[in-house]
Design a protein around this motif. Structure first.
Motif, mmCIF file in Angstrom:
data_model
loop_
_atom_site.group_PDB
_atom_site.id
_atom_site.type_symbol
_atom_site.label_atom_id
_atom_site.label_comp_id
_atom_site.label_asym_id
_atom_site.label_seq_id
_atom_site.Cartn_x
_atom_site.Cartn_y
_atom_site.Cartn_z
ATOM 1 N N SER A 101 8.986 16.080 -3.820
ATOM 2 C CA SER A 101 9.987 16.623 -4.737
ATOM 3 C C SER A 101 10.943 15.513 -5.140
ATOM 4 N N LEU A 102 11.001 15.232 -6.437
ATOM 5 C CA LEU A 102 11.792 14.103 -6.914
ATOM 6 C C LEU A 102 13.291 14.337 -6.719
ATOM 7 N N ASP A 103 13.739 15.593 -6.777
ATOM 8 C CA ASP A 103 15.162 15.853 -6.563
ATOM 9 C C ASP A 103 15.566 15.519 -5.136
ATOM 10 N N ARG A 104 14.641 15.730 -4.183
ATOM 11 C CA ARG A 104 14.919 15.362 -2.785
ATOM 12 C C ARG A 104 15.027 13.845 -2.636
ATOM 13 N N VAL A 105 14.169 13.130 -3.349
ATOM 14 C CA VAL A 105 14.214 11.665 -3.327
ATOM 15 C C VAL A 105 15.545 11.166 -3.866
ATOM 16 N N VAL A 106 16.016 11.761 -4.964
ATOM 17 C CA VAL A 106 17.289 11.341 -5.565
ATOM 18 C C VAL A 106 18.436 11.594 -4.594
ATOM 19 N N ARG A 107 18.419 12.734 -3.922
ATOM 20 C CA ARG A 107 19.485 13.034 -2.952
ATOM 21 C C ARG A 107 19.474 12.028 -1.796
ATOM 22 N N ASP A 108 18.272 11.683 -1.321
ATOM 23 C CA ASP A 108 18.164 10.698 -0.233
ATOM 24 C C ASP A 108 18.690 9.334 -0.680
ATOM 25 N N VAL A 148 8.056 1.240 -9.697
ATOM 26 C CA VAL A 148 7.848 2.344 -10.647
ATOM 27 C C VAL A 148 6.475 2.219 -11.302
ATOM 28 N N GLU A 149 6.096 1.008 -11.703
ATOM 29 C CA GLU A 149 4.800 0.817 -12.343
ATOM 30 C C GLU A 149 3.653 1.084 -11.379
ATOM 31 N N LEU A 150 3.848 0.786 -10.094
ATOM 32 C CA LEU A 150 2.826 1.118 -9.096
ATOM 33 C C LEU A 150 2.614 2.625 -8.998
ATOM 34 N N HIS A 151 3.637 3.394 -9.371
ATOM 35 C CA HIS A 151 3.533 4.860 -9.362
ATOM 36 C C HIS A 151 3.059 5.412 -10.704
ATOM 37 N N GLU A 171 0.853 -1.187 0.000
ATOM 38 C CA GLU A 171 0.000 0.000 0.000
ATOM 39 C C GLU A 171 0.888 1.236 0.000
ATOM 40 N N LEU A 172 0.849 1.986 -1.084
ATOM 41 C CA LEU A 172 1.671 3.184 -1.196
ATOM 42 C C LEU A 172 1.057 4.324 -0.389
ATOM 43 N N ARG A 173 1.914 5.093 0.278
ATOM 44 C CA ARG A 173 1.476 6.296 0.988
ATOM 45 C C ARG A 173 1.775 7.486 0.083
ATOM 46 N N PRO A 229 17.863 19.823 -11.554
ATOM 47 C CA PRO A 229 17.427 21.169 -11.947
ATOM 48 C C PRO A 229 17.256 22.072 -10.728
ATOM 49 N N PRO A 230 17.331 23.395 -10.918
ATOM 50 C CA PRO A 230 17.153 24.314 -9.786
ATOM 51 C C PRO A 230 15.734 24.328 -9.250
ATOM 52 N N MET A 231 14.743 24.082 -10.114
ATOM 53 C CA MET A 231 13.349 24.061 -9.692
ATOM 54 C C MET A 231 12.923 22.636 -9.384
ATOM 55 N N PRO A 232 12.140 22.434 -8.313
ATOM 56 C CA PRO A 232 11.732 21.071 -7.940
ATOM 57 C C PRO A 232 10.780 20.454 -8.954
ATOM 58 N N CYS A 233 10.893 19.143 -9.138
ATOM 59 C CA CYS A 233 9.959 18.366 -9.947
ATOM 60 C C CYS A 233 9.068 17.587 -8.985
ATOM 61 N N THR A 234 7.793 17.906 -8.970
ATOM 62 C CA THR A 234 6.883 17.304 -8.002
ATOM 63 C C THR A 234 6.110 16.154 -8.627
ATOM 64 N N VAL A 235 6.152 15.002 -7.970
ATOM 65 C CA VAL A 235 5.390 13.837 -8.411
ATOM 66 C C VAL A 235 4.506 13.364 -7.259
ATOM 67 N N GLN A 236 3.484 12.606 -7.602
ATOM 68 C CA GLN A 236 2.634 11.997 -6.595
ATOM 69 C C GLN A 236 3.216 10.623 -6.292
ATOM 70 N N GLY A 237 3.805 10.473 -5.118
ATOM 71 C CA GLY A 237 4.477 9.208 -4.861
ATOM 72 C C GLY A 237 4.693 8.923 -3.395
ATOM 73 N N ASP A 238 5.157 7.745 -3.128
ATOM 74 C CA ASP A 238 5.557 7.302 -1.797
ATOM 75 C C ASP A 238 7.056 7.554 -1.689
ATOM 76 N N GLY A 239 7.439 8.514 -0.850
ATOM 77 C CA GLY A 239 8.842 8.903 -0.767
ATOM 78 C C GLY A 239 9.769 7.770 -0.397
ATOM 79 N N VAL A 240 9.325 6.912 0.519
ATOM 80 C CA VAL A 240 10.167 5.790 0.958
ATOM 81 C C VAL A 240 10.390 4.814 -0.196
ATOM 82 N N ARG A 241 9.306 4.505 -0.930
ATOM 83 C CA ARG A 241 9.409 3.521 -2.010
ATOM 84 C C ARG A 241 10.204 4.074 -3.198
ATOM 85 N N LEU A 242 10.021 5.345 -3.506
ATOM 86 C CA LEU A 242 10.789 5.918 -4.609
ATOM 87 C C LEU A 242 12.263 6.052 -4.246
#
Length: 365
Positions: A54-61, A175-178, A47-49, A82-95
C-alpha cells in the motif's frame, strides 16, 4: 585530531571539537553510503523484494523517518492521502527510501517554518505522489538535470547544509527500477518545488490473486499450537507474530529451560527451535524432548542460519523433523503447516481435542 593531541584544549573546547568531528564523520559515512548505493544500482547489484504494498503506508513510513529533519526546520507537513489504499508492486524498504529522500530534500531546501505537502492520487492505472514544498525552488534551466549525479543548484549550499547531489540520483534510479518515473517542476527561484513520482498500480485481478494468497497463508496455521524457541527476542517475537497471523496459537521461549517449562505445561503441536543458543543449545533441547513420551507427537523444526549438508545431517540426527534456514520464508512456513496434517517422521498424526483443547485455552494467549 592533532588539535586535541597537541594543543590540549579545555574540556568545553574539546567537547565542541568532538561534536564537530562526529558531525563530519556522520556526514562522510552518509555520502559514502549514497555513492555505494548508486554504484550498486548502476551495476545491477540491487535486488528488489517485490510484493503488493500500500503506497499510502509507504508515504507514512517515509514521513516518520523524516521527522527529525522536518522538526529541526520547524516545517509544517501535510499528508493528503486517499481513504482507499493504492496498491503497487514494489519493495517497501526501497520505496520508503525514495520518499524519505524527497522529504529530506524538501526540508533541506526550504527555509525554517516552511510548508511541505505530500499528496497521493491515482487514475486506476497509475499512482502519483507529489512532494510539494515552499522552498528555494529550481531555475527553469536546471529542471532537466536535477536528477543527475553531483548536480547542485547554485547559491543553495548554505540552505541545504551541504551535500554532493546524490540523493535525487538515488531516487530516480530506484523509481525506474520499479517501472516508474520521477519529474521535477518549479515556477522559479524562491517559488518552491514539486517532485512527482509515478508508479504503476497493481491490477484488480492481481489484487484478487494476492488477497486469495494471503487468505491461504492465514489459514495455514489453524489447529496448531506453536512454540517458538530463540534467544534472540526480536526474532522469536516476530516469528510468533507471523505464525499467529497465519492462524496458529503461539507462544515464545527465550531459552531451553523456559521452553521445557512451557512444553510441560502444555505440549505444542509444533516447535520452531533455534540451534545456536547459549548455555544449552537446540540440540540439547531436541534430545530432551525426544526422551519425553509426553512430547512424542511434537514436531520439531530447526530454524537456524546453519545450512551446510553436515549441519542438516546433525540436525536430523538430533531428533528434528524439519530444517529451515533463517530468515523463515512465508511459502516454506505455509507449506510446512498446511494440509495434509503435519506429522512426525514416525508417521504419528497430530491431533487436537479433549484435554489438549482445554490446555490451549488455559495456557496459550
Amino acid at each position: 585530531m592533532s588539535i586535541l593531541t597537541e594543543k590540549q584544549p579545555d574540556e568545553a573546547t574539546a567537547q565542541r571539537l568532538y561534536a564537530m568531528m562526529d558531525r563530519q564523520v556522520t556526514h562522510m559515512v552518509r555520502l559514502i553510503d549514497d555513492l555505494m548505493e548508486v554504484s550498486r544500482i548502476t551495476r545491477g547489484k540491487i535486488e528488489l523484494r517485490l510484493a503488493p504494498i500500500s503506497l499510502d503506508r509507504v508515504v507514512r513510513d517515509a514521513a516518520e523517518l523524516s521527522k527529525p529533519l522536518l522538526a529541526a526546520g520547524r516545517h509544517e507537513l501535510e499528508l493528503d492521502l486517499p481513504p482507499m489504499p493504492c496498491t503497487v508492486q514494489g519493495d517497501g524498504v526501497r520505496l520508503t527510501q525514495v520518499f524519505a529522500n524527497l522529504l529530506n530534500n524538501a526540508a533541506k531546501f526550504t527555509p525554517p517554518q516552511g510548508r511541505i505537502v505530500v499528496s497521493l492520487r491515482s487514475d486506476g492505472r497509475t499512482a502519483r505522489v507529489q512532494v510539494r514544498d515552499s522552498g528555494v525552488g529550481i531555475p527553469p534551466a536546471m529542471l532537466g538535470s536535477v536528477f543527475d549525479m553531483f548536480v547542485q543548484i547554485s547559491d543553495t549550499s548554505r540552505v541545504a547544509q551541504g551535500g554532493l547531489g546524490i540523493g535525487l540520483t538515488l531516487v530516480r534510479s530506484l523509481v525506474e527500477l520499479h517501472g516508474g518515473r520521477v519529474t521535477a517542476s518549479s515556477p522559479g527561484v524562491n517559488e518552491g518545488t514539486t517532485m512527482m513520482v509515478e508508479l504503476p498500480l497493481v491490477s484488480d485481478e492481481a489484487q484478487q490473486v494476492t488477497a486469495d494468497t494471503l487468505a491461504a497463508h492465514r489459514r495455514a496455521g489453524q489447529g496448531h499450537r506453536v512454540l517458538v524457541v530463540d534467544d534472540n527476542r526480536d526474532a522469536a517475537d516476530s516469528l510468533a507474530e507471523l505464525l499467529g497471523l497465519m492462524g496458529a496459537s503461539t507462544s515464545v521461549a527465550y531459552g531451553v529451560d523456559e521452553a521445557l517449562a512451557a512444553m510441560e505445561a502444555c505440549p505444542p503441536t509444533i516447535a520452531f527451535v533455534d540451534i545456536g543458543m547459549p548455555v544449552r543449545d537446540g540440540y540439547e533441547l531436541a534430545g530432551l524432548v525426544r526422551a519425553d513420551s509426553a512430547l512424542a507427537d511434537t514436531v520439531l523444526v530447526a530454524l537456524t542460519g546453519w545450512g551446510q549438508a553436515t549441519d542438516r545431517e546433525r540436525i536430523m540426527a538430533a531428533g528434528f523433523d524439519h530444517h529451515l534456514i533463517k530468515p523463515a520464508d512465508l511459502e516454506q512456513l505455509t507449506e510446512l503447516l498446511r494440509d495434509p496434517p503435519l506429522k512426525r517422521r514416525s508417521g504419528t498424526p497430530l491431533a487436537l481435542g479433549g484435554h489438549e483443547t482445554a490446555c490451549l485455552h488455559a495456557i496459550w494467549p
